[in-house]
Every structure is written in structure tokens, then in C-alpha cells.
Motif scaffolding. Structure first.
Motif, mmCIF file in Angstrom:
data_model
loop_
_atom_site.group_PDB
_atom_site.id
_atom_site.type_symbol
_atom_site.label_atom_id
_atom_site.label_comp_id
_atom_site.label_asym_id
_atom_site.label_seq_id
_atom_site.Cartn_x
_atom_site.Cartn_y
_atom_site.Cartn_z
ATOM 1 N N GLU A 39 -3.755 13.713 27.797
ATOM 2 C CA GLU A 39 -4.587 12.593 27.274
ATOM 3 C C GLU A 39 -5.404 13.082 26.161
ATOM 4 O OE1 GLU A 39 -6.576 10.439 30.222
ATOM 5 O OE2 GLU A 39 -4.727 9.513 31.248
ATOM 6 N N ARG A 41 -8.112 11.762 22.694
ATOM 7 C CA ARG A 41 -8.780 10.868 21.567
ATOM 8 C C ARG A 41 -8.316 11.357 20.268
ATOM 9 N NH1 ARG A 41 -10.734 6.343 24.630
ATOM 10 N NH2 ARG A 41 -11.724 5.769 22.490
ATOM 11 N N SER A 48 -12.015 5.952 17.289
ATOM 12 C CA SER A 48 -11.084 6.866 17.675
ATOM 13 C C SER A 48 -10.047 6.194 18.723
ATOM 14 C CB SER A 48 -11.657 7.858 18.359
ATOM 15 O OG SER A 48 -12.356 7.631 19.698
ATOM 16 N N PHE A 50 -7.219 5.883 22.058
ATOM 17 C CA PHE A 50 -6.590 6.723 23.125
ATOM 18 C C PHE A 50 -5.181 6.827 23.208
ATOM 19 C CE2 PHE A 50 -4.770 6.142 27.281
ATOM 20 C CZ PHE A 50 -5.203 7.266 27.831
ATOM 21 N N TYR A 93 -0.107 4.737 23.376
ATOM 22 C CA TYR A 93 -1.482 4.864 22.527
ATOM 23 C C TYR A 93 -2.069 3.268 22.434
ATOM 24 C CZ TYR A 93 -0.129 3.285 17.950
ATOM 25 O OH TYR A 93 0.658 2.591 16.987
ATOM 26 N N HIS A 100 -8.100 1.199 25.957
ATOM 27 C CA HIS A 100 -9.005 2.135 26.113
ATOM 28 C C HIS A 100 -9.641 2.814 24.962
ATOM 29 C CE1 HIS A 100 -9.008 2.050 30.568
ATOM 30 N NE2 HIS A 100 -7.795 1.736 30.500
ATOM 31 N N SER A 101 -9.216 2.069 23.573
ATOM 32 C CA SER A 101 -9.516 2.798 22.358
ATOM 33 C C SER A 101 -10.995 2.144 21.842
ATOM 34 C CB SER A 101 -8.565 2.491 21.558
ATOM 35 O OG SER A 101 -7.364 3.213 21.438
ATOM 36 N N ASP A 102 -11.644 2.740 21.089
ATOM 37 C CA ASP A 102 -12.973 2.270 20.413
ATOM 38 C C ASP A 102 -12.727 0.776 19.988
ATOM 39 O OD1 ASP A 102 -13.883 4.668 20.920
ATOM 40 O OD2 ASP A 102 -14.226 5.246 18.860
#
Length: 332
Positions: A39, A41, A48, A50, A93, A100-102
């Protein structure tokens, strides 16, 4: 448009309301979220994202980057791809402002081109020179835009039931209206056509949208993987980008930034061999989706039997077989 659950309009993701009511009874995360081998970022324009990897990225068979649906979905939608890691690298992703990304919430980031640029960032971070690309639903629009640049190293492209025009989506939905009872069908058709709907009819429109959504996303029970994967994220994660690009309404009127979508003139720029993949009972019916074939230079069509929009969950074995067979033709 059909946005009772904005994250499931193109994707089957699960609304904030569903997450809120279901999380307490969810199964253990390790049973529903397959572990990643790696995993990371990845920095992109706007923040950013995930990224998770399974399998050997340097295997003889080239890796596949999977682009999830939405806008506002998350990579859990494509978890059935993970078993393909026995033969090749599998890269999933979460897009910016999703999963779970920004989530900066900046509308300047919410363009097809910027979402497509995330694929470049992932390739650079993982040193991927040759690869295959699959985009599901909204993700297919993003993947096609990326492929239109004729990027070096793209061995093949798979577009899974992605509407390349707003009109294609509307035409597809019209073909499904006979699934609704007469009263819902009439009000849905009027709302879809942009005609006024009275306040008293609004609940009927919303009920029709929910009913049609339920029939077109899954043939069987909706998986709970998304509930578990999204645990710990804000309940509205993904809703803002979905509302902006699809529209704020709870019915069938398509009013967001994608309401004027028309990618057809660009599809002829794609030089990678392309597979159009869909389910027998998909959101965009096969008869409508296969109309895209002449727009590509090199394209073929595969329909998976007894599957709705989330083919990967309805028929995971057949779905993986279709991907493996097609990609395998262009690994070398």
C-alpha cells in the motif's frame, strides 16, 4: 440523475445512509477487504491518493490498473480483481475526494483530464512501463480519456459499461423503464425529459429512481465489502464530487458537470486494442453499449450472462476470465 445514491449512479457504491445504518452489523474487515501486498500514498495534483497492489508487477504478464466508478466511488468495487494477482500485478486505487484518498473538496480538481492524470502518477510511483487499463462505468470515461493520449506502454484497454455521452446514458435508462410499475414509469419519463414534476410527485420520482437503481446494479445481494472498506471515512465521502458532476437531484434529471458529456469524437484517437465489456442486464443495455464499437480503431465486445452493472460481483469468475483472456492476447 438517478442520484438517490450519487456514488452508485455509475458505480453501485453504497450511500452514506446505507453506510450509517449498516456499519454496526458489518462482518470483520479481514473477511471482506482482501489484504494488499503493498500500500502507498501517491502525490498528485490536489493532494495524494491511496493505492494498493497485489501480485508481481514485474511478472511476464503485464499488470492491470483498475479505475473505479463514481464519481465518488472507491476501489472496493473492484476487489473481485484481486485473484488475478496469481498471474499478474493488480493495482487498485481511490480517486481524489473518494475512498481513503485525500478529499480537499476543490472543484478545480473535478475534471476528467485531472482524474486521468492520476494514472500517470501511479505509473511513475510504481515504475510501470507496460500495462493494461480497465475502467468501470465512470472509471471507463477516465480510462478512455487517458488512452486517447496514446500513452506509451498501454498494451490494452477495457471499458466496462461506461457511457461515453450523456445521451447514451439517458437512452439506456429509457430502455429500462418497463421494469417500473406504470405510475413510476410515467413520472420517471417526465422527469427524465426535463419536464416539471410537482412537489407531490417528488416522492414518486425518488421511489422510481431507487427501484430502478436496485434492479440495474446487482442481480444478487449487494456485497457488504464497501461498508467495511469505507469504515473510518466520513459518511459523506465522495458525495460532493458525485453531486457536482452528476447533479444534486434525487430523480432522473441529469444536471451536473457531466450533463454535456460527449467523448465519442475522441475515441478514434485510441490506438490500444480495446474491449467493451458489460453485463446482460447492465445499466447501459448491451444493445446500446455496443453501438460504441465503430468509434474505436480496434475494438471487440463481450457480454457477461446473468450480470447487472456490477458484473464483477454478480459473475466474478466469468468477469476475471474475460479480462485475463483479453489482456493475455496483448501481454507480448
Amino acid at each position: 440523475m438517478l442520484s438517490i445514491d450519487r456514488r452508485t449512479f455509475f458505480v453501485g457504491a453504497g450511500s452514506a445512509a446505507i453506510f450509517a445504518s449498516s456499519r454496526a452489523g458489518a462482518a470483520a474487515p479481514e473477511l471482506l477487504v482482501p489484504p494488499a501486498d503493498r500500500e502507498l500514498r501517491v502525490p498528485i495534483r490536489g493532494g495524494s491518493i491511496f493505492v494498493r497492489v497485489n501480485g508481481d508487477l514485474k511478472a511476464p504478464r503485464k499488470p492491470i490498473i483498475f479505475v473505479h466508478g463514481g464519481p465518488g466511488g472507491a476501489c472496493w468495487q473492484l476487489f473481485p480483481a484481486v485473484p488475478l494477482a496469481s498471474e499478474r500485478g493488480v493495482i487498485l486505487y481511490d480517486q481524489l475526494d473518494s475512498g481513503h484518498s485525500d478529499a480537499p473538496g476543490d472543484r478545480a480538481n473535478w475534471t476528467i483530464e485531472r482524474f486521468a492524470s492520476e494514472i500517470d502518477a501511479i505509473r511513475a510511483a510504481l515504475d510501470i512501463r507496460e500495462f493494461h487499463l480497465l475502467g468501470h462505468s465512470w472509471g471507463g470515461i477516465v480510462a478512455a480519456r487517458y488512452a486517447e493520449r496514446q500513452p506509451g506502454g498501454l498494451r490494452s484497454l477495457i471499458i466496462q459499461d461506461a457511457p461515453m455521452t450523456a445521451d447514451m446514458l439517458t437512452a439506456g435508462l429509457r430502455r429500462h423503464l418497463d421494469l417500473l410499475p406504470p405510475d413510476q414509469r410515467a413520472v420517471a419519463l417526465r422527469d427524465m425529459s426535463g419536464k416539471p414534476v410537482s412537489a407531490a410527485e417528488k416522492p414518486l420520482v425518488e421511489a422510481a429512481a431507487r427501484a430502478l437503481h436496485g434492479k440495474l446494479m446487482y442481480r444478487g445481494a449487494k456485497p457488504r465489502n464497501g461498508v467495511v472498506y469505507m469504515d473510518g471515512t466520513p459518511l459523506d465521502r465522495g458525495d460532493a464530487v458525485g453531486a457536482y458532476m452528476l447533479g444534486e437531484g434525487d430523480g432522473f434529471a441529469f444536471t451536473g458537470a457531466l450533463s454535456s458529456l460527449d467523448e465519442t469524437a475522441r475515441l478514434g484517437d485510441i490506438v490500444a486494442p480495446t474491449l467493451l465489456l458489460c453485463g446482460q442486464y447492465d445499466l447501459i443495455p448491451p444493445v446500446e453499449f455496443r453501438k460504441l464499437l465503430p468509434k474505436f480503431r480496434r475494438a471487440s465486445f463481450t457480454q457477461v450472462a446473468d450480470a447487472a452493472h456490477m458484473v464483477q460481483w454478480d459473475q466474478p469468475v466469468a468477469w476475471r476470465a474475460a479480462i485475463s483472456t483479453f489482456a493475455g492476447r496483448y501481454d507480448s
